[in-house]
Design an enzyme around this catalytic site. Structure first.
Site, short mmCIF file in Angstrom:
data_model
loop_
_atom_site.label_atom_id
_atom_site.label_comp_id
_atom_site.label_asym_id
_atom_site.label_seq_id
_atom_site.Cartn_x
_atom_site.Cartn_y
_atom_site.Cartn_z
N LEU A 10 0.82 -1.22 0.00
CA LEU A 10 0.00 0.00 0.00
C LEU A 10 0.85 1.27 0.00
CD1 LEU A 10 -2.84 -1.07 2.51
CD2 LEU A 10 -2.77 -1.35 0.02
N ASN A 64 1.64 2.90 -2.58
CA ASN A 64 1.07 3.83 -3.57
C ASN A 64 -0.37 3.46 -3.92
OD1 ASN A 64 1.40 6.16 -5.15
ND2 ASN A 64 1.67 4.92 -7.00
N ASP A 83 5.56 -6.15 2.35
CA ASP A 83 6.58 -5.52 1.53
C ASP A 83 7.39 -6.63 0.85
OD1 ASP A 83 8.81 -4.27 0.48
OD2 ASP A 83 8.93 -2.82 2.11
N LEU A 84 7.35 -6.65 -0.46
CA LEU A 84 7.99 -7.74 -1.22
C LEU A 84 9.51 -7.67 -1.20
CD1 LEU A 84 5.43 -7.40 -4.07
CD2 LEU A 84 5.73 -9.52 -2.78
N LYS A 114 7.26 3.77 -9.47
CA LYS A 114 7.17 4.07 -10.91
C LYS A 114 7.34 5.54 -11.28
CE LYS A 114 2.24 4.84 -11.04
NZ LYS A 114 1.02 4.81 -11.80
N SER A 132 8.02 -1.97 -19.73
CA SER A 132 7.60 -0.67 -20.25
C SER A 132 8.29 -0.38 -21.58
CB SER A 132 8.00 0.40 -19.23
OG SER A 132 7.91 1.68 -19.79
N THR A 167 9.59 2.16 -22.15
CA THR A 167 10.72 3.00 -21.79
C THR A 167 12.04 2.28 -22.13
OG1 THR A 167 11.54 4.43 -20.04
CG2 THR A 167 10.93 2.23 -19.37
N TYR A 173 14.49 4.58 -12.80
CA TYR A 173 13.26 3.79 -12.95
C TYR A 173 13.32 2.97 -14.24
CZ TYR A 173 8.58 2.60 -14.53
OH TYR A 173 7.52 1.90 -15.02
N LYS A 191 13.55 -1.40 -15.19
CA LYS A 191 12.78 -2.25 -16.12
C LYS A 191 13.73 -3.06 -17.00
CE LYS A 191 8.79 -1.21 -14.60
NZ LYS A 191 8.15 -2.19 -13.72
N LEU A 194 0.23 12.89 -18.05
CA LEU A 194 -0.64 13.80 -18.80
C LEU A 194 -2.12 13.71 -18.41
CD1 LEU A 194 -1.06 15.80 -21.13
CD2 LEU A 194 -1.07 13.86 -22.71
N GLY A 227 14.28 14.94 -20.44
CA GLY A 227 14.21 13.48 -20.42
C GLY A 227 13.12 12.89 -21.28
#
Ligand code: NAD
Ligand code: UFG
Length: 338
Positions: free
Chosen positions: A33, A35, A58-59, A85, A125, A127, A150, A154, A201, A298
């Site tokens: 929890l 986020n 918490d993983l 993220k 992602s 990204t 971040y 990934k 956005l 960025g």
């Protein structure tokens, strides 16, 4: 068959839990929890009639993850959403991002191996492509060095999956490279819960229209795109959620062609920021107050997906028209203010 959904009270996780439950899967969510909030479980229950099992943990704590798998011996597959993220925050707090995102994945994989759980779907992602030289990007498009810690998590998590799959032949690992997920469940029972001032956005736009923010800033109109604003591939969150269900089914039915696979999950269409604003106005009848400002550091200029592989191999295709997605985003914003 029980599916462990890490990060399942989060934005994409909660929509995926709904689709899984509606497809007949039993779900257990693990989330700390950091986020999201437990109220999301009520939203899921309102839509599906079933409140998923929930484990608050918490993983990054390996022992806790081991105990979780011991409590749920019937887990057949894992969908691993849990991660931090926020791109900008990751630049300020790189250690927190590497620690959280890498350790969580490694703890989950270690427990899967210990307990003989074979299948995992991972949230990656677009990204990882950075600013690609050729568009649209296919899965063969080379990955580029990440622009942020971040983004780097990934790329590194994908590498972990590739390396583990090489030696753990019994494990089937599949990464979905999401393009830009937006929108909310049409019921408005679940959606994105932005923390503080949104960076993305759509939450910024809907909060502006709602009067919470004064004006939306459009970051740059001097890109080499038809209208000068940056282009992305905006994918409806329910379409994205459905992709996880078909990915899980592919693994469980043994239809995967290798024990590590990755797929682009987007619509295949690029939309500019200005086009998106116009589509929102058409879809909702609301006016968006915006101004053009300089580029955001960025940001890449443009990216959209070639989704041929996901269409063919997963039998999945994005279906929700952009106007409907934007209308749902607005409906969710209004629900948040009730
Ligand atoms: P989100 O923040 O809404 O959900 C992530 C969830 O993971 C949250 O509920 C959070 O509390 C939980 N979490 C984080 N660290 C944890 C930990 N150590 N232990 C337990 N729970 C933890 O984010 P989202 O938008 O739903 O994203 C889900 C996944 O998809 C993430 O891996 C994200 O990087 C990836 N992704 C998101 C986007 C996007 O634009 N939203 C795009 C590409 C990829
Ligand atoms: N934008 C604005 N004004 C804003 C916010 C965004 O003009 O207030 C523009 C950005 O410059 C960009 C586009 O809108 O051109 C989309 O921006 P987002 O911040 O919504 O999304 P990004 O493409 O920057 O990144 C998102 C996630 C990343 C993820 C990536 C690909 O934040 O975590 O999509 O999935 F990696």
């Amino acid at each position: 068959m029980k599916i462990l959904v890490t990060g399942g009270t989060g934005y994409i996780g909660s929509h995926t839990v709904v689709e899984l439950q509606q497809s007949g899967y039993e779900v257990v969510i693990a989330d700390n929890l950091c986020n999201s909030n437990a109220g999301v479980l009520d939203g899921i229950a309102r839509i599906t009639g079933v409140r998923p099992a929930f484990e608050e943990l918490d993983l990054t704590e390996g022992e806790k993850v081991r105990e979780l798998f011991a409590r749920h011996r019937d887990i057949g597959a894992v969908i691993h959403f849990a991660a931090l993220k926020a791109v900008g925050e990751s630049v300020q707090k790189p250690l927190e991002y590497y620690r959280n995102n890498l350790n969580s994945l490694m703890n989950v994989l270690a427990s899967m191996r210990e307990c003989g759980v074979k299948h995992l779907v991972f949230s990656s992602s677009c990204t990882v492509y950075g600013q690609a030289d050729v568009l649209p990007v296919t899965e063969q498009t080379p990955r580029k060095p990440a622009e942020s810690p971040y983004g780097n998590t990934k790329t590194m998590c994908e590498d972990i999956l590739r390396d583990v799959a090489k030696v753990e032949q019994g494990m089937n690992l599949l990464a979905l490279r999401y393009f830009n997920p937006i929108g909310a469940h049409p019921s408005a029972c679940i959606g994105e819960l932005p923390n503080g001032v949104p960076n993305n956005l759509i939450p910024y736009l809907t909060q502006t229209v709602a009067g919470i923010r004064e004006q939306l800033s459009v970051f740059g109109d001097d890109y080499h795109t038809p209208d000068g604003s940056a282009i992305r591939d905006y994918i409806d969150v329910v379409d994205l959620a459905r992709a996880h269900v078909v990915a899980i089914r592919r693994l469980m039915e043994g239809k995967n062609k290798a024990n590590y696979e990755y797929f682009n999950i987007g619509t295949g269409n690029g939309l500019s920021v200005l086009e998106l604003i116009r589509a929102f106005e058409r879809a909702t009848g609301e006016k968006v107050n915006y101004k053009i400002v300089g580029r955001r550091a960025g940001d890449i200029e443009q990216v959209w997906a070639d989704t041929t592989l996901a269409n063919r191999e997963l039998g999945w295709k994005a279906e929700v028209p952009i106007e409907e997605t934007l209308a749902n985003a607005w409906k969710w914003q209004k629900h948040l203010m009730e």
